[in-house]
Design a protein around this motif. Structure first.
Motif, PDB file in Angstrom:
ATOM      1  N   ASN A   1       0.625  -1.147  -0.251  1.00 54.57           N
ATOM      2  CA  ASN A   1      -0.144  -0.095  -0.023  1.00 54.57           C
ATOM      3  C   ASN A   1       0.863   1.432  -0.315  1.00 54.57           C
ATOM      4  O   ASN A   1       0.425   2.270  -0.748  1.00 54.57           O
ATOM      5  CB  ASN A   1      -0.769  -0.020   1.121  1.00 54.57           C
ATOM      6  CG  ASN A   1      -2.076   0.787   1.207  1.00 54.57           C
ATOM      7  OD1 ASN A   1      -2.364   1.569   0.020  1.00 54.57           O
ATOM      8  ND2 ASN A   1      -3.104   0.942   1.796  1.00 54.57           N
ATOM      9  N   HIS A   2       1.969   1.551   1.054  1.00 54.54           N
ATOM     10  CA  HIS A   2       2.984   2.339   0.530  1.00 54.54           C
ATOM     11  C   HIS A   2       3.697   2.638  -0.014  1.00 54.54           C
ATOM     12  O   HIS A   2       4.649   3.235  -0.652  1.00 54.54           O
ATOM     13  CB  HIS A   2       3.630   2.872   2.486  1.00 54.54           C
ATOM     14  CG  HIS A   2       2.883   2.963   3.312  1.00 54.54           C
ATOM     15  ND1 HIS A   2       1.790   2.167   3.745  1.00 54.54           N
ATOM     16  CD2 HIS A   2       2.639   4.181   4.237  1.00 54.54           C
ATOM     17  CE1 HIS A   2       0.921   2.577   4.877  1.00 54.54           C
ATOM     18  NE2 HIS A   2       1.732   4.193   4.969  1.00 54.54           N
TER      19      HIS A   2
ATOM     20  N   GLU B   1       3.094   1.862  -3.499  1.00 56.00           N
ATOM     21  CA  GLU B   1       2.191   2.668  -4.470  1.00 56.00           C
ATOM     22  C   GLU B   1       1.690   1.034  -5.216  1.00 56.00           C
ATOM     23  O   GLU B   1       1.336   1.513  -6.759  1.00 56.00           O
ATOM     24  CB  GLU B   1       2.223   3.228  -5.238  1.00 56.00           C
ATOM     25  CG  GLU B   1       2.368   4.471  -4.577  1.00 56.00           C
ATOM     26  CD  GLU B   1       1.299   4.781  -3.543  1.00 56.00           C
ATOM     27  OE1 GLU B   1      -0.144   5.313  -3.415  1.00 56.00           O
ATOM     28  OE2 GLU B   1       1.548   5.669  -2.211  1.00 56.00           O
TER      29      GLU B   1
ATOM     30  N   ARG C   1      -1.005  -0.888  -5.076  1.00 55.23           N
ATOM     31  CA  ARG C   1      -3.029  -0.554  -4.501  1.00 55.23           C
ATOM     32  C   ARG C   1      -2.594  -2.348  -5.700  1.00 55.23           C
ATOM     33  O   ARG C   1      -3.461  -3.327  -4.036  1.00 55.23           O
ATOM     34  CB  ARG C   1      -3.461   0.225  -5.467  1.00 55.23           C
ATOM     35  CG  ARG C   1      -4.280   0.354  -4.394  1.00 55.23           C
ATOM     36  CD  ARG C   1      -3.883   1.705  -3.145  1.00 55.23           C
ATOM     37  NE  ARG C   1      -3.265   2.589  -3.891  1.00 55.23           N
ATOM     38  CZ  ARG C   1      -1.992   3.303  -3.792  1.00 55.23           C
ATOM     39  NH1 ARG C   1      -1.408   2.000  -3.038  1.00 55.23           N
ATOM     40  NH2 ARG C   1      -1.911   4.101  -4.068  1.00 55.23           N
TER      41      ARG C   1
ATOM     42  N   ARG D   1      -5.786   5.222   2.630  1.00 54.12           N
ATOM     43  CA  ARG D   1      -5.249   5.710   1.464  1.00 54.12           C
ATOM     44  C   ARG D   1      -5.519   6.505   0.201  1.00 54.12           C
ATOM     45  O   ARG D   1      -5.488   6.667  -0.180  1.00 54.12           O
ATOM     46  CB  ARG D   1      -4.368   4.077   0.743  1.00 54.12           C
ATOM     47  CG  ARG D   1      -3.185   4.953  -0.279  1.00 54.12           C
ATOM     48  CD  ARG D   1      -2.157   5.913   0.289  1.00 54.12           C
ATOM     49  NE  ARG D   1      -1.289   6.616  -0.759  1.00 54.12           N
ATOM     50  CZ  ARG D   1      -0.772   7.952  -0.873  1.00 54.12           C
ATOM     51  NH1 ARG D   1      -1.158   8.997  -0.211  1.00 54.12           N
ATOM     52  NH2 ARG D   1       0.176   8.310  -2.157  1.00 54.12           N
ATOM     53  N   TYR D   2      -6.395   5.481  -0.381  1.00 52.83           N
ATOM     54  CA  TYR D   2      -7.945   5.895  -0.893  1.00 52.83           C
ATOM     55  C   TYR D   2      -7.964   7.835  -0.944  1.00 52.83           C
ATOM     56  O   TYR D   2      -8.912   8.236  -0.938  1.00 52.83           O
ATOM     57  CB  TYR D   2      -9.118   4.944  -1.410  1.00 52.83           C
ATOM     58  CG  TYR D   2      -8.984   4.061  -2.224  1.00 52.83           C
ATOM     59  CD1 TYR D   2      -8.099   4.195  -3.695  1.00 52.83           C
ATOM     60  CD2 TYR D   2      -8.983   2.866  -1.462  1.00 52.83           C
ATOM     61  CE1 TYR D   2      -7.274   3.130  -4.538  1.00 52.83           C
ATOM     62  CE2 TYR D   2      -8.057   1.708  -2.992  1.00 52.83           C
ATOM     63  CZ  TYR D   2      -7.554   2.099  -3.715  1.00 52.83           C
ATOM     64  OH  TYR D   2      -7.125   0.899  -5.018  1.00 52.83           O
TER      65      TYR D   2
ATOM     66  N   GLN E   1      -7.047   9.567   1.222  1.00 47.44           N
ATOM     67  CA  GLN E   1      -5.578  10.565   0.630  1.00 47.44           C
ATOM     68  C   GLN E   1      -5.716  10.994  -0.415  1.00 47.44           C
ATOM     69  O   GLN E   1      -5.144  12.274  -1.039  1.00 47.44           O
ATOM     70  CB  GLN E   1      -4.335  10.223   1.523  1.00 47.44           C
ATOM     71  CG  GLN E   1      -4.101   9.410   3.085  1.00 47.44           C
ATOM     72  CD  GLN E   1      -2.748   9.743   3.192  1.00 47.44           C
ATOM     73  OE1 GLN E   1      -2.906   7.995   2.606  1.00 47.44           O
ATOM     74  NE2 GLN E   1      -2.178  10.027   4.325  1.00 47.44           N
ATOM     75  N   LEU E   2      -5.905  10.152  -1.459  1.00 45.15           N
ATOM     76  CA  LEU E   2      -5.710  10.259  -2.956  1.00 45.15           C
ATOM     77  C   LEU E   2      -7.127  11.051  -3.383  1.00 45.15           C
ATOM     78  O   LEU E   2      -7.305  11.479  -4.607  1.00 45.15           O
ATOM     79  CB  LEU E   2      -5.502   8.961  -3.634  1.00 45.15           C
ATOM     80  CG  LEU E   2      -4.640   8.165  -3.280  1.00 45.15           C
ATOM     81  CD1 LEU E   2      -4.681   6.488  -3.903  1.00 45.15           C
ATOM     82  CD2 LEU E   2      -2.964   9.189  -4.116  1.00 45.15           C
ATOM     83  N   LYS E   3      -8.282  11.149  -2.416  1.00 42.58           N
ATOM     84  CA  LYS E   3      -9.446  12.071  -2.385  1.00 42.58           C
ATOM     85  C   LYS E   3     -10.325  10.742  -4.031  1.00 42.58           C
ATOM     86  O   LYS E   3     -11.007  11.668  -4.436  1.00 42.58           O
ATOM     87  CB  LYS E   3      -9.049  13.501  -2.906  1.00 42.58           C
ATOM     88  CG  LYS E   3      -8.789  13.959  -2.043  1.00 42.58           C
ATOM     89  CD  LYS E   3      -7.824  15.238  -2.806  1.00 42.58           C
ATOM     90  CE  LYS E   3      -7.363  16.577  -2.089  1.00 42.58           C
ATOM     91  NZ  LYS E   3      -6.942  17.355  -2.072  1.00 42.58           N
ATOM     92  N   ASP E   4      -9.951   9.854  -3.819  1.00 46.62           N
ATOM     93  CA  ASP E   4     -10.915   9.004  -4.098  1.00 46.62           C
ATOM     94  C   ASP E   4     -12.184   8.538  -3.523  1.00 46.62           C
ATOM     95  O   ASP E   4     -11.824   6.791  -2.915  1.00 46.62           O
ATOM     96  CB  ASP E   4     -10.014   7.612  -5.259  1.00 46.62           C
ATOM     97  CG  ASP E   4     -10.674   6.926  -5.821  1.00 46.62           C
ATOM     98  OD1 ASP E   4     -12.037   6.761  -5.805  1.00 46.62           O
ATOM     99  OD2 ASP E   4      -9.494   5.799  -6.148  1.00 46.62           O
TER     100      ASP E   4
END
Length: 284
Positions: free
Chosen positions: A208-209, A211, A213, A243-244, A246-249
């Motif tokens: 995850n860190h 990237e 995914r 994480r999503y 943070q990605l604004k997903d």
């Protein structure tokens, strides 16, 4: 003028006496050290020796009290009758209370040895895999990741295939943001224990860190099919949701928000955090 100078001299002497002790350490930084605790209202310092009990963890062997006179001499106070006949050992939890290492030049004044003779029973087989792994595991639990690595990396040189070692190394590396090293360690452990829940959790976290995914989700799915540890599965789903976020997903956040909640029968820190994140993502 003479009296002012005398007063300044007395104050300076007293300050120097107190400055002998520097209260700049936490208990987890003081393994195998003599330490003093902050002065009480009676100008008394409690002191003792911090060590690691192989079963109980970080422990204080309380040895009594002392005062510091105007010349900076440590004056050990006479033990009470109870102190003379009993041993006082306290299991310590990591905290941020500042304590001081007692300077070695003060050991004679307190009539203490640099290394107590009884400590030897806790130092048997210091170079064994069990000892090194155990210390690393302990300090990871105390969130002293750099110190944990001093033991774990030494253990790796002796036997890199020791069960659980690579995952414990990865835990330290992940906590320190060394995700490339964590991935290498976890891939080694995965070959030995492909269904170990702890290994899978750390591997999903690492991917995850990095990237990666798709690999993180693939590892999550393997956890669901092979692991059975609901707490680890929920934590992994939460990490993906976060994480999503943070990605604004928003669509993927909502998907993994739902997935994380599915693995808990009651409200916990993860579900509480997700509720707050849901509010925040709707503002974006």
């Amino acid at each position: 003028m003479k009296y002012i100078l005398l007063l300044i001299a007395l104050i300076t002497t007293n300050l120097n006496a107190q400055n002998v002790l520097k209260f700049d350490k936490r208990n987890v930084q003081c393994e195998d050290k003599w330490v003093a605790y902050q002065m009480t209202k009676d100008s008394i310092y409690n002191f003792g020796f911090i060590y690691v009990d192989n079963q109980a963890g970080l422990t204080l062997d309380y040895q009594g009290d002392f005062k510091i006179d105007k010349k900076g001499v440590f004056k050990r106070m006479e033990k009470t009758e109870k102190q003379k006949t009993a041993s006082f050992k306290y299991r310590l939890q990591p905290n941020n209370i500042a304590i001081a290492e007692i300077p070695e030049e003060k050991f004679k004044e307190l009539n203490i040895e640099k290394i107590p003779s009884w400590l030897a029973i806790y130092k048997i087989d210091e170079n064994s895999m069990e000892y090194l792994y155990g210390r690393g595991f302990l300090y990871n639990g105390y969130q002293e990741f750099e110190k944990a690595l001093t033991y774990l990396e030494k253990a790796e040189k002796k036997n890199p295939n020791y069960k659980g070692l690579q995952t414990e190394l990865a835990f330290s590396y992940n906590a320190l943001g060394k995700f490339d090293k964590a991935e290498i360690a976890l891939q080694k452990e995965f070959k030995i224990n492909p269904k170990d829940c702890y290994t899978l959790k750390e591997l999903a976290y690492t991917y995850n860190h990095l990237e990666k995914r798709d690999k993180s989700i693939e590892t999550f799915n393997k956890m669901v099919s092979d692991c059975g540890n609901k707490a680890y599965i929920q934590e992994t789903a939460y990490n993906l949701a976060f994480r999503y976020f943070q990605l604004k997903d928003k669509p993927n956040f909502e998907k993994w928000d739902k997935e994380a909640r599915k693995w808990s029968d009651k409200e916990n820190q993860f579900t509480q955090n997700l509720s707050q994140l849901a509010i925040e993502i709707n503002k974006m």
